[in-house]
Design a protein around this motif. Structure first.
Motif, PDB file in Angstrom:
ATOM      1  N   ASN A 194     -96.231  36.243 -31.857  1.00 33.84           N
ATOM      2  CA  ASN A 194     -96.459  36.061 -33.223  1.00 33.84           C
ATOM      3  C   ASN A 194     -95.679  34.931 -33.505  1.00 33.84           C
ATOM      4  O   ASN A 194     -96.501  33.889 -34.020  1.00 33.84           O
ATOM      5  CB  ASN A 194     -97.282  37.240 -33.313  1.00 33.84           C
ATOM      6  CG  ASN A 194     -97.420  36.828 -34.593  1.00 33.84           C
ATOM      7  OD1 ASN A 194     -98.941  36.602 -34.994  1.00 33.84           O
ATOM      8  ND2 ASN A 194     -97.289  37.471 -36.084  1.00 33.84           N
ATOM      9  N   LEU A 195     -94.362  34.834 -33.375  1.00 31.20           N
ATOM     10  CA  LEU A 195     -93.334  33.909 -34.155  1.00 31.20           C
ATOM     11  C   LEU A 195     -93.203  32.582 -33.419  1.00 31.20           C
ATOM     12  O   LEU A 195     -93.694  31.898 -34.658  1.00 31.20           O
ATOM     13  CB  LEU A 195     -92.057  34.929 -34.645  1.00 31.20           C
ATOM     14  CG  LEU A 195     -92.065  35.630 -34.798  1.00 31.20           C
ATOM     15  CD1 LEU A 195     -91.085  36.704 -35.399  1.00 31.20           C
ATOM     16  CD2 LEU A 195     -92.226  35.531 -36.546  1.00 31.20           C
ATOM     17  N   LEU A 196     -93.596  32.885 -32.480  1.00 28.62           N
ATOM     18  CA  LEU A 196     -94.127  31.825 -31.784  1.00 28.62           C
ATOM     19  C   LEU A 196     -95.056  30.646 -32.189  1.00 28.62           C
ATOM     20  O   LEU A 196     -95.583  29.414 -31.902  1.00 28.62           O
ATOM     21  CB  LEU A 196     -93.586  30.889 -30.322  1.00 28.62           C
ATOM     22  CG  LEU A 196     -92.562  32.058 -29.915  1.00 28.62           C
ATOM     23  CD1 LEU A 196     -92.805  32.401 -28.069  1.00 28.62           C
ATOM     24  CD2 LEU A 196     -91.644  30.730 -29.734  1.00 28.62           C
ATOM     25  N   VAL A 197     -96.300  31.166 -32.096  1.00 26.38           N
ATOM     26  CA  VAL A 197     -97.704  30.678 -32.399  1.00 26.38           C
ATOM     27  C   VAL A 197     -97.293  30.114 -34.280  1.00 26.38           C
ATOM     28  O   VAL A 197     -98.283  28.765 -35.254  1.00 26.38           O
ATOM     29  CB  VAL A 197     -98.855  31.612 -32.033  1.00 26.38           C
ATOM     30  CG1 VAL A 197     -99.907  31.284 -33.094  1.00 26.38           C
ATOM     31  CG2 VAL A 197     -98.402  32.103 -31.353  1.00 26.38           C
ATOM     32  N   ASN A 198     -97.084  31.239 -35.120  1.00 28.98           N
ATOM     33  CA  ASN A 198     -96.509  30.334 -35.961  1.00 28.98           C
ATOM     34  C   ASN A 198     -96.220  29.302 -35.883  1.00 28.98           C
ATOM     35  O   ASN A 198     -96.064  27.973 -36.653  1.00 28.98           O
ATOM     36  CB  ASN A 198     -96.242  31.939 -37.064  1.00 28.98           C
ATOM     37  CG  ASN A 198     -97.386  32.607 -37.510  1.00 28.98           C
ATOM     38  OD1 ASN A 198     -98.474  32.197 -37.356  1.00 28.98           O
ATOM     39  ND2 ASN A 198     -96.359  33.453 -37.630  1.00 28.98           N
ATOM     40  N   ALA A 199     -94.692  29.328 -35.482  1.00 22.49           N
ATOM     41  CA  ALA A 199     -93.734  27.931 -35.676  1.00 22.49           C
ATOM     42  C   ALA A 199     -94.650  26.653 -35.267  1.00 22.49           C
ATOM     43  O   ALA A 199     -94.617  25.408 -34.804  1.00 22.49           O
ATOM     44  CB  ALA A 199     -92.596  28.412 -34.402  1.00 22.49           C
TER      45      ALA A 199
END
Length: 449
Positions: A353-358
């Motif tokens: 989820n954090l990688l997608v946001n990044a």
């Protein structure tokens, strides 16, 4: 006992002088002046000895007072070579000096003991003169919390942290207040407590700074869970019948007897309205169902996971998307044996989820880059960091992004980061964010040993 001996010696000299003077007076009364030749020298000698005795005693007392004045408790008064009449006095002085040395040593030990305690606690402590503002005690926790290596007066804090300075100066003794600070592009919440103490006729103000971000995050998360339980239950109970009723009415309008009736053309607007009600009801039900996921995770399947294996799986999973969008993924892991106790499926969900946001944050940058790193901190906490060189976030958003329903994207549901935070709290860890507008953001996942 010592001073009694001294007093008896002095009294003996006075009595001897009194007897001699009495004899001299008797001789004068009897007019036997010839005998005064023998008595007068004795009186003179006794007077001399009495004065010399008092002078020696006075000198000894002066030396002792001087040593006390300068706190020189190491001074020793020689008893063996002292005159007989001064031995008791010197012995008393030595005993007093020994007592003072013991008291001074105990106070010094207590001082160092208190200093060690202040250095070991993770609560920042600073004391200052209530009148002049000059600082006294400052421990390392305070310096690290506020990133201040030295503080001469409390008023110097105004230049570094104006808002914090106004808060602590206005804080009354016995009061507490939670203030927000930005440290290393990260928003933290600090509980400031004030008290006063008096020493040497001076009034000192004592301030304690305690980082309560994690405790407040956990409390806040539980409050949101309770709210979401009530909200989703009520919404689903209310909207589900509306959706069902709208579906029934639409099917009724499409029945042959109504569709073939003369008024069918007049019911088209009604059918359109009912269809809109059904579609929006189903959308609201789907939206509400997504938030129920926040409360479904209650139990963890904890296993020891090597961080390198975690990073390898994520890299393989995200590589096609990253290559398609020409985004560079850099992995930094200095210790290949670094491991965490975690539920691998849930932690992967958090990092994905954090990688997608990044990826969303760096998509418009000239040289988009995401850094995935892991390290062990001195406090034995393992940090997994997801950093990017994207657009970043303004400071006022840092304390809002983990709130359910809040999203900075038009198509965002506001569920992702809230779910990430709950998963990390279930792991007894935490998630923190560092961000600077125009420079990028970094999310830090903290895992306890």
């Amino acid at each position: 006992m010592i001073y009694k001996k001294y007093e008896w010696r002095f009294l003996g000299r006075v009595l001897a002088l009194f007897v001699t003077l009495t004899i001299a007076a008797f001789i004068v009364v009897q007019s036997a002046f010839i005998y005064l030749v023998f008595v007068v020298p004795v009186i003179a000698y006794q007077m001399y000895e009495l004065i010399r005795f008092q002078k020696k005693a006075q000198d000894e007392v002066n030396q002792f007072v001087e040593s006390i004045h300068y706190r020189d408790f190491s001074r020793h008064f020689d008893e063996r070579r002292a005159p007989t009449e001064l031995k008791p006095l010197r012995k008393g002085f030595n005993e007093i000096n020994t007592t003072f040395k013991l008291i001074s040593r105990e106070r010094e030990t207590q001082y160092h003991y208190l200093q060690k305690i202040l250095e070991l606690v993770d609560t920042g402590i600073v004391s200052f003169d209530a009148e002049t503002g000059e600082t006294g005690w400052i421990n390392e926790a305070f310096k690290n919390l506020l990133s201040i290596p030295y503080l001469k007066t409390i008023h110097s804090l105004e230049k570094r942290e104006p808002s914090l300075y106004q808060e602590v100066i206005g804080l009354k003794p016995g009061d507490s207040k939670v203030v927000s600070l930005t440290r290393n592009q990260q928003l933290i919440k600090v509980l400031v407590t004030a008290s006063v103490l008096r020493s040497d006729d001076r009034l000192y103000k004592l301030l304690a700074f305690q980082n309560v971000s994690e405790a407040l995050d956990e409390t806040e998360s539980k409050a949101w869970q309770k709210l979401l339980n009530v909200m989703t239950h009520e919404i689903m109970n209310s909207v589900a019948p509306i959706s069902s009723l709208a579906d029934t009415l639409k099917n009724r309008l499409q029945s042959p007897e109504i569709a073939n009736s003369p008024v069918s053309s007049q019911l088209e607007d009604l059918e359109l309205g009912i269809d809109t009600i059904k579609r929006r009801s189903e959308g609201l039900l789907k939206f509400t169902e997504s938030y129920r996921n926040l409360n479904k995770i209650t139990k963890l399947d904890l296993k020891k996971v090597l961080v390198r294996d975690l990073f390898e799986n994520l890299s393989n999973l995200m590589q096609p998307t990253l290559e398609k969008k020409h985004i560079e993924l850099e992995i930094i892991l200095r210790d290949p044996t670094l491991a965490i106790e975690a539920d691998i499926n849930l932690v992967e969900q958090v990092i994905i989820n954090l990688l997608v946001n990044a990826i969303e944050a760096v998509k418009d940058r000239d040289e988009p880059r995401i850094i995935l790193s892991g390290e062990l901190q001195p406090n034995n906490k393992t940090i997994v960091k997801i950093a990017d060189n994207g657009v970043g976030m303004p400071p006022e958003l840092l304390d809002k992004i983990f709130i359910p329903f809040f999203s900075t994207r038009k198509t965002g549901s506001g569920i992702g980061l809230s779910l990430c935070k709950q998963i990390m709290l279930l792991h007894k860890g935490n998630i923190q964010v560092q961000s600077a507008e125009g420079k990028g953001s970094a999310f830090l996942l903290q895992f306890v040993p």
